[in-house]
Motif scaffolding. Structure first.
Motif, short mmCIF file in Angstrom:
data_model
loop_
_atom_site.label_atom_id
_atom_site.label_comp_id
_atom_site.label_asym_id
_atom_site.label_seq_id
_atom_site.Cartn_x
_atom_site.Cartn_y
_atom_site.Cartn_z
N TYR A 30 0.83 -1.19 0.00
CA TYR A 30 0.00 0.00 0.00
C TYR A 30 0.87 1.26 0.00
N LYS A 31 1.99 1.25 0.71
CA LYS A 31 2.90 2.39 0.72
C LYS A 31 3.43 2.67 -0.68
N GLN A 32 3.79 1.61 -1.40
CA GLN A 32 4.30 1.78 -2.75
C GLN A 32 3.21 2.33 -3.67
N ARG A 33 2.00 1.86 -3.53
CA ARG A 33 0.90 2.34 -4.35
C ARG A 33 0.63 3.81 -4.06
N ASN A 34 0.70 4.19 -2.80
CA ASN A 34 0.48 5.57 -2.41
C ASN A 34 1.52 6.48 -3.05
N THR A 35 2.77 6.04 -3.10
CA THR A 35 3.83 6.82 -3.72
C THR A 35 3.55 7.04 -5.20
N VAL A 36 3.11 6.01 -5.88
CA VAL A 36 2.81 6.13 -7.31
C VAL A 36 1.62 7.08 -7.52
N GLU A 37 0.59 6.96 -6.71
CA GLU A 37 -0.58 7.83 -6.86
C GLU A 37 -0.23 9.29 -6.60
N ARG A 38 0.64 9.55 -5.62
CA ARG A 38 1.05 10.93 -5.36
C ARG A 38 1.86 11.49 -6.52
N CYS A 39 2.65 10.64 -7.16
CA CYS A 39 3.42 11.07 -8.34
C CYS A 39 2.48 11.45 -9.47
N PHE A 40 1.44 10.66 -9.71
CA PHE A 40 0.47 11.00 -10.75
C PHE A 40 -0.24 12.31 -10.44
N GLN A 41 -0.53 12.56 -9.18
CA GLN A 41 -1.17 13.83 -8.81
C GLN A 41 -0.25 15.01 -9.08
N LYS A 42 1.05 14.84 -8.84
CA LYS A 42 2.00 15.91 -9.14
C LYS A 42 2.07 16.17 -10.64
N ILE A 43 2.01 15.10 -11.42
CA ILE A 43 2.02 15.26 -12.88
C ILE A 43 0.77 16.01 -13.33
#
Length: 80
Positions: A30-43
């Motif tokens: 879940y931590k890894q998924r959260n990191t990816v989702e935050r990156c998409f939000q920054k994009i």
């Protein structure tokens, strides 16, 4: 994935493989998924990328590369 309530977990165990979503919850995944989702939000903070104004795939991809470069440069300047 949102962790299930304990009573729902018991019901899923009772039903076996037909019980719906899995009972287990992997916190590390879940931590890894959260990191990816935050990156998409920054994009998506760039309006053109979020709404996909560019119809040509080449120009959209160029915007993604540009946004990634800006994010990387900001990361470099904040750590030094």
């Amino acid at each position: 994935m949102i962790p299930e309530k304990f009573d729902q977990q018991a019901n899923h165990r009772k039903k076996g493989s037909a019980g719906g979503r899995p009972v287990t919850y992997d916190a590390e995944r879940y931590k890894q998924r959260n990191t990816v989702e935050r990156c998409f939000q920054k994009i998506k903070t760039w309006r053109g990328l979020a709404t996909r104004y560019d119809k040509a795939p080449v120009s959209y991809e160029a915007g993604l590369h540009l946004r990634g470069s800006v994010m990387w440069l900001k990361l470099l300047t904040t750590t030094t």
